[in-house]
Design a protein around this motif. Sequence first.
Motif, PDB file in Angstrom:
ATOM      1  N   THR A  87      56.926  35.688  32.131  1.00 21.28           N
ATOM      2  CA  THR A  87      57.409  36.227  33.408  1.00 21.28           C
ATOM      3  C   THR A  87      56.960  37.670  33.588  1.00 21.28           C
ATOM      4  O   THR A  87      56.507  38.055  34.672  1.00 21.28           O
ATOM      5  CB  THR A  87      58.949  36.128  33.475  1.00 21.28           C
ATOM      6  N   LEU A  90      53.179  37.718  34.416  1.00 18.93           N
ATOM      7  CA  LEU A  90      52.914  37.271  35.789  1.00 18.93           C
ATOM      8  C   LEU A  90      53.380  38.299  36.817  1.00 18.93           C
ATOM      9  O   LEU A  90      52.649  38.634  37.750  1.00 18.93           O
ATOM     10  CB  LEU A  90      53.564  35.910  36.029  1.00 18.93           C
ATOM     11  N   PRO A 158      47.150  29.337  32.937  1.00 16.64           N
ATOM     12  CA  PRO A 158      47.740  29.023  34.242  1.00 16.64           C
ATOM     13  C   PRO A 158      48.340  30.253  34.936  1.00 16.64           C
ATOM     14  O   PRO A 158      48.272  30.367  36.160  1.00 16.64           O
ATOM     15  CB  PRO A 158      48.833  28.004  33.903  1.00 16.64           C
ATOM     16  N   LEU A 159      48.902  31.172  34.155  1.00 15.57           N
ATOM     17  CA  LEU A 159      49.474  32.385  34.751  1.00 15.57           C
ATOM     18  C   LEU A 159      48.384  33.223  35.414  1.00 15.57           C
ATOM     19  O   LEU A 159      48.591  33.787  36.495  1.00 15.57           O
ATOM     20  CB  LEU A 159      50.221  33.212  33.706  1.00 15.57           C
ATOM     21  N   VAL A 162      47.400  31.411  38.725  1.00 17.72           N
ATOM     22  CA  VAL A 162      48.350  31.548  39.838  1.00 17.72           C
ATOM     23  C   VAL A 162      48.466  33.001  40.282  1.00 17.72           C
ATOM     24  O   VAL A 162      48.672  33.262  41.479  1.00 17.72           O
ATOM     25  CB  VAL A 162      49.733  30.927  39.542  1.00 17.72           C
ATOM     26  N   HIS A 166      47.768  34.046  44.058  1.00 19.68           N
ATOM     27  CA  HIS A 166      48.755  34.847  44.796  1.00 19.68           C
ATOM     28  C   HIS A 166      48.073  36.072  45.413  1.00 19.68           C
ATOM     29  O   HIS A 166      48.262  36.373  46.594  1.00 19.68           O
ATOM     30  CB  HIS A 166      49.901  35.279  43.882  1.00 19.68           C
ATOM     31  N   LEU A 173      54.071  33.662  45.496  1.00 19.15           N
ATOM     32  CA  LEU A 173      54.967  33.493  44.351  1.00 19.15           C
ATOM     33  C   LEU A 173      56.274  34.229  44.611  1.00 19.15           C
ATOM     34  O   LEU A 173      56.293  35.449  44.668  1.00 19.15           O
ATOM     35  CB  LEU A 173      54.313  34.033  43.078  1.00 19.15           C
ATOM     36  N   LEU A 177      59.547  30.325  42.104  1.00 22.42           N
ATOM     37  CA  LEU A 177      58.257  29.743  41.739  1.00 22.42           C
ATOM     38  C   LEU A 177      57.686  30.404  40.487  1.00 22.42           C
ATOM     39  O   LEU A 177      57.040  29.737  39.667  1.00 22.42           O
ATOM     40  CB  LEU A 177      57.271  29.860  42.912  1.00 22.42           C
ATOM     41  N   ARG A 180      59.571  28.718  37.605  1.00 25.20           N
ATOM     42  CA  ARG A 180      59.096  27.343  37.407  1.00 25.20           C
ATOM     43  C   ARG A 180      57.697  27.322  36.794  1.00 25.20           C
ATOM     44  O   ARG A 180      57.389  26.475  35.951  1.00 25.20           O
ATOM     45  CB  ARG A 180      59.117  26.588  38.732  1.00 25.20           C
ATOM     46  N   THR A 181      56.850  28.256  37.194  1.00 21.83           N
ATOM     47  CA  THR A 181      55.486  28.319  36.664  1.00 21.83           C
ATOM     48  C   THR A 181      55.492  28.677  35.189  1.00 21.83           C
ATOM     49  O   THR A 181      54.798  28.040  34.376  1.00 21.83           O
ATOM     50  CB  THR A 181      54.650  29.343  37.465  1.00 21.83           C
ATOM     51  N   ALA A 184      56.670  25.834  33.169  1.00 19.89           N
ATOM     52  CA  ALA A 184      55.624  24.814  33.029  1.00 19.89           C
ATOM     53  C   ALA A 184      54.637  25.213  31.931  1.00 19.89           C
ATOM     54  O   ALA A 184      54.146  24.347  31.188  1.00 19.89           O
ATOM     55  CB  ALA A 184      54.902  24.615  34.361  1.00 19.89           C
ATOM     56  N   CYS A 185      54.358  26.506  31.807  1.00 17.00           N
ATOM     57  CA  CYS A 185      53.498  26.976  30.714  1.00 17.00           C
ATOM     58  C   CYS A 185      54.165  26.711  29.371  1.00 17.00           C
ATOM     59  O   CYS A 185      53.502  26.307  28.405  1.00 17.00           O
ATOM     60  CB  CYS A 185      53.175  28.462  30.875  1.00 17.00           C
TER      61      CYS A 185
END
Length: 191
Positions: A87, A90, A158-159, A162, A166, A173, A177, A180-181, A184-185
């Motif tokens: 987090t 991101l 993936p981070l 995204v 963004h 984002l 979201l 959740r992202t 998912a990672c």
Amino acid sequence: MMKLEKREEIFRAALELIAEHGFHGAPMAMIAERAGVGAGTIYRYFENKDVLIAELYREVEDKLSTAIQEGYVTEKPFRERFLHIGTAVLRFFIENPRDFRYLEQFHNSPYGVEHRRDKLQGKKGEGNLFCMLFDEGIYQQVMKDFPLPILFALAFGPLLSVARDHILGFITLDDALIVRTVEACWDGVRR
């Protein structure tokens, strides 16, 4: 302009220009012009462009490291620490798009290859937070037993994607979201 201010202006200008045009599209003369200093002034602070690029990287990496460590508690459960780091990474990237673009260019250039290799092999100090966390996760059998480069790709790839999307305006984002992202990672690397 004071000495420290000039150095900061040079950093700001270099970051902006490299993020916009890449390393080769940002010559020292252009950086000096954007910083509002003479071309020779840059060389009082940085021996050459390679030194400027390396020091700028260290500064951006330090900012990212500070953001990650803020509120990080080593005593928390493993999953919570993973989610915290993901987090923080991101959020830092979406709040600092120039820093993100600079780091992407650095890591995908000859400048960043050796640095990245050392970090993934645990030879660089600050990258060790990730390496230690992943080593601990493998040891505790809460993470898949993959080599570190694969774990980094599964956890942070993936981070990066995204964050890029963004910044480019393909997605927005929000807090939900982001959570959740990052979860998912976690699902991608947990056992």
